[in-house]
Motif scaffolding. Structure first.
Motif, short mmCIF file in Angstrom:
data_model
loop_
_atom_site.label_atom_id
_atom_site.label_comp_id
_atom_site.label_asym_id
_atom_site.label_seq_id
_atom_site.Cartn_x
_atom_site.Cartn_y
_atom_site.Cartn_z
N MET A 1 33.73 44.63 43.65
CA MET A 1 35.22 45.14 44.25
C MET A 1 35.05 46.29 45.15
O MET A 1 33.82 46.74 45.33
CB MET A 1 35.89 45.82 43.14
CG MET A 1 36.33 44.87 41.92
SD MET A 1 37.29 43.59 42.22
CE MET A 1 38.92 44.31 41.94
N GLN B 1 41.69 48.08 44.97
CA GLN B 1 40.09 47.40 44.82
C GLN B 1 40.71 45.94 44.98
O GLN B 1 41.52 45.27 44.34
CB GLN B 1 39.69 47.77 43.64
CG GLN B 1 39.18 49.43 43.47
CD GLN B 1 38.56 49.64 42.30
OE1 GLN B 1 38.12 48.70 41.56
NE2 GLN B 1 38.89 50.95 41.79
N ARG B 2 39.59 45.11 45.63
CA ARG B 2 39.77 43.88 45.78
C ARG B 2 38.50 43.09 46.36
O ARG B 2 38.10 43.86 47.20
CB ARG B 2 41.06 43.42 46.62
CG ARG B 2 41.17 42.02 46.64
CD ARG B 2 42.40 41.38 47.57
NE ARG B 2 42.04 41.95 49.04
CZ ARG B 2 42.85 42.25 50.01
NH1 ARG B 2 44.18 42.09 49.78
NH2 ARG B 2 42.63 42.52 51.15
N GLN B 3 38.09 42.09 45.62
CA GLN B 3 36.94 41.34 46.14
C GLN B 3 37.88 40.15 46.97
O GLN B 3 38.57 39.46 46.28
CB GLN B 3 36.03 40.76 45.06
CG GLN B 3 34.93 39.81 45.66
CD GLN B 3 34.07 39.43 44.44
OE1 GLN B 3 34.47 39.56 43.15
NE2 GLN B 3 32.93 39.10 44.74
N SER C 1 40.12 38.37 49.77
CA SER C 1 41.68 38.57 50.10
C SER C 1 42.60 38.14 49.43
O SER C 1 43.66 38.24 49.92
CB SER C 1 41.48 37.78 51.74
OG SER C 1 40.52 38.33 52.72
N ASP D 1 45.55 38.07 46.79
CA ASP D 1 46.42 39.12 46.09
C ASP D 1 46.09 39.18 44.62
O ASP D 1 46.26 40.20 44.02
CB ASP D 1 47.91 38.79 46.30
CG ASP D 1 48.40 39.27 47.70
OD1 ASP D 1 47.63 39.73 48.23
OD2 ASP D 1 49.60 39.13 47.94
N ALA E 1 43.39 39.02 43.17
CA ALA E 1 42.21 39.74 42.92
C ALA E 1 42.47 41.21 43.14
O ALA E 1 41.57 42.17 42.92
CB ALA E 1 41.10 39.22 43.88
N ILE E 2 43.68 41.61 43.40
CA ILE E 2 43.82 43.30 43.77
C ILE E 2 43.88 43.89 42.27
O ILE E 2 44.60 43.05 41.31
CB ILE E 2 45.14 43.43 44.40
CG1 ILE E 2 45.26 42.74 45.69
CG2 ILE E 2 45.66 44.67 44.14
CD1 ILE E 2 46.66 42.79 46.61
N ARG E 3 43.30 44.94 42.57
CA ARG E 3 43.18 45.91 40.97
C ARG E 3 43.34 47.35 41.49
O ARG E 3 42.92 47.79 42.79
CB ARG E 3 41.76 45.86 40.58
CG ARG E 3 41.45 44.46 40.02
CD ARG E 3 42.16 43.95 38.91
NE ARG E 3 41.74 42.76 38.23
CZ ARG E 3 42.42 41.30 38.83
NH1 ARG E 3 43.27 41.51 39.48
NH2 ARG E 3 42.04 40.30 38.31
#
Length: 172
Positions: free
Chosen positions: A9, A89-91, A93, A95, A97-99
């Motif tokens: 991330m 946090q995101r791996q 692009s 949405d 994967a957003i944390r």
């Protein structure tokens, strides 16, 4: 682009708003993707249809002009851009994967835009968080739009264009 925080991330940060006191329509995304962050430009990925879709609503081919002029043309028509998230946090692009998103105080921000009449959400994630952060606002039209992202391919481009075309009512 951001700081690596573990587990693949990366902590990613949004851009400042592109608005002025004449902004009547505020288009909110979730958080810039990697291509946008690298270039320092909203909706920079070539597969993202934002500039084409908003161009249809404004009646201008915004894709054909340099980025700074695109923002200038939108502001001249009372259209502002921003994101509902300050950082997350995101791996990659997507949405999904957003944390651990840090959300913006959109209610306070909207209070500083005296001409604001409508807020449009570019995609489900922006609408989900943006509507919560704005709360009940009878003074604002809140508009959910299909994501301009090329990753959102379950809706035909023509249908997206038709829905985004509804923004014409809010564009000078």
């Amino acid at each position: 682009m951001g700081a690596t925080v573990g587990g693949g991330m990366t902590l990613k940060f949004a851009f400042p708003p592109s608005v002025d006191t004449d902004t009547r329509l505020l288009v909110l995304g979730s958080l810039p993707g990697d291509a946008s962050i690298r270039q320092g430009e909203y909706y920079a990925h070539p597969g993202n249809g934002f500039w084409s879709l908003i161009g249809e609503a404004t009646g201008e081919d915004l894709r054909a002009i340099p980025y700074a002029m695109r923002l200038q043309r939108l502001r001249a028509r009372g259209v502002g851009l921003w994101d509902v998230m300050e950082s997350a946090q995101r791996q990659g692009s997507l949405d999904g994967a957003i944390r651990d998103a840090a959300l913006r105080d959109l209610g306070q921000f909207a209070g500083h835009l005296p001409a604001l009449r409508a807020v449009a959400f570019n995609g489900k994630m922006a609408a989900l968080h943006g509507r919560r952060r704005l709360g009940h606002r009878p003074d604002l039209a809140l508009i959910d739009l299909p994501s301009s992202s090329g990753a959102y391919a379950s809706m035909a481009r023509a249908q997206k264009t038709e829905i985004w075309g509804g923004l014409r009512d809010w564009v000078a």
